[in-house]
Design an enzyme around this catalytic site. Structure first.
Site, mmCIF file in Angstrom:
data_model
loop_
_atom_site.group_PDB
_atom_site.id
_atom_site.type_symbol
_atom_site.label_atom_id
_atom_site.label_comp_id
_atom_site.label_asym_id
_atom_site.label_seq_id
_atom_site.Cartn_x
_atom_site.Cartn_y
_atom_site.Cartn_z
ATOM 1 N N TYR A 27 -0.242 9.114 3.435
ATOM 2 C CA TYR A 27 -1.661 9.168 3.790
ATOM 3 C C TYR A 27 -2.339 7.839 3.482
ATOM 4 O O TYR A 27 -3.084 7.303 4.311
ATOM 5 C CB TYR A 27 -2.329 10.310 3.025
ATOM 6 C CG TYR A 27 -3.807 10.452 3.314
ATOM 7 C CD1 TYR A 27 -4.258 10.976 4.524
ATOM 8 C CD2 TYR A 27 -4.762 10.075 2.376
ATOM 9 C CE1 TYR A 27 -5.610 11.106 4.798
ATOM 10 C CE2 TYR A 27 -6.121 10.207 2.633
ATOM 11 C CZ TYR A 27 -6.541 10.723 3.846
ATOM 12 O OH TYR A 27 -7.877 10.852 4.103
ATOM 13 N N ILE A 28 -2.077 7.300 2.306
ATOM 14 C CA ILE A 28 -2.658 6.014 1.923
ATOM 15 C C ILE A 28 -2.227 4.921 2.898
ATOM 16 O O ILE A 28 -3.044 4.124 3.375
ATOM 17 C CB ILE A 28 -2.258 5.651 0.484
ATOM 18 C CG1 ILE A 28 -2.927 6.616 -0.496
ATOM 19 C CG2 ILE A 28 -2.633 4.211 0.152
ATOM 20 C CD1 ILE A 28 -2.348 6.557 -1.885
#
Length: 254
Positions: free
Chosen positions: A158-159
């Site tokens: 996600y990051i």
């Protein structure tokens, strides 16, 4: 009462069936835009379009998954066939994935997150930009996250995906500035949505922990992110491009 921040504009919103996307659809329509909505859940899109039309707004929808290039193209084509042009786009669609340590992360989690958050954005941008170039320019806002500016634990794909959103934003802003297309991004902090509700439900105490790290000490409402996106899209930001705007209650200022 109808306002005029986006009066007369045609705006595409992805991930429009809930959360920030649905809040944006309501706000953009209130601010005078004709809205084109796309997401995977037809029942919610149909209900939202019905709600907007009942209030006198112009609204249409296309069911689709932004990770599929043909679906991204279909949403842009709907704007062109219905309203004759595309002025604005809010690329909001995204998913969160699992909160799992990197060394335990499954391949399918990485693939799903990157397909939606990165390939999906790529699919949307190329079709939106092509349409805007045909009609004298436009304005695009991409939805990143504070996770695109800093690291948070146990969410590596996600990051990475949200950092990529910022990279695409800056690259497109630089490439198309002279052709009249502005590209900016919002970077929301913790915002009430289906993604965060799921994360908080599976991780008791997480919301309190994140809020304790946020100077304003609370979770944002989706309408607050929608307001920032509307402002960035509007002509009031005519000299603003390539910018990432944190809407995070001061989180990244720590």
């Amino acid at each position: 009462m109808t306002n005029d921040l986006l009066l007369g504009k045609v705006a595409l919103i992805t991930g429009a069936s809930s959360g920030i996307g649905a809040a944006s659809a309501r706000l953009f329509a209130q601010e005078g835009a004709a809205v084109v909505l796309t997401a995977r859940r037809e029942d919610r899109l149909a209900a939202l379009v019905g709600e907007l039309r009942d209030k006198g707004a112009q609204a249409v929808y296309a069911v689709g998954d932004v990770s599929v290039a043909e679906d991204a193209a279909k949403a842009v084509d709907l704007a062109l066939s219905t309203y004759g042009r595309l002025d604005l786009a809010f690329n909001n669609a995204g998913i969160g994935g699992d909160r799992t340590p990197l060394h335990l992360m499954a391949d399918e989690v990485y693939d799903t997150v990157m397909d939606t958050n990165v390939r999906g954005l790529f699919n949307c941008l190329r079709h939106e930009i092509a349409a805007m170039l045909e009609h004298g320019g436009g304005s695009i806002v991409n939805n990143s996250s504070v996770a695109g500016l800093v690291a948070i634990p146990a969410a590596a794909p996600y990051i990475a995906s949200k950092h990529a959103v910022i990279g695409f934003t800056r690259a497109a802003a630089d490439e198309y500035a002279k052709q009249g297309i502005r590209v900016n991004a919002v970077a929301p902090g913790t915002t009430r949505s289906e993604i965060t509700t799921d994360w908080f439900g599976r991780n008791p105490g997480l919301e309190d922990h994140v809020n304790a790290l946020t100077p304003q000490g609370r979770t944002a409402e989706p309408e607050e992110i929608a307001a920032a996106a509307a402002w960035l899209l509007s002509d009031r930001c005519a000299f603003l491009t390539g910018t990432v705007l944190p809407v995070d209650g001061g989180f990244v200022n720590q």
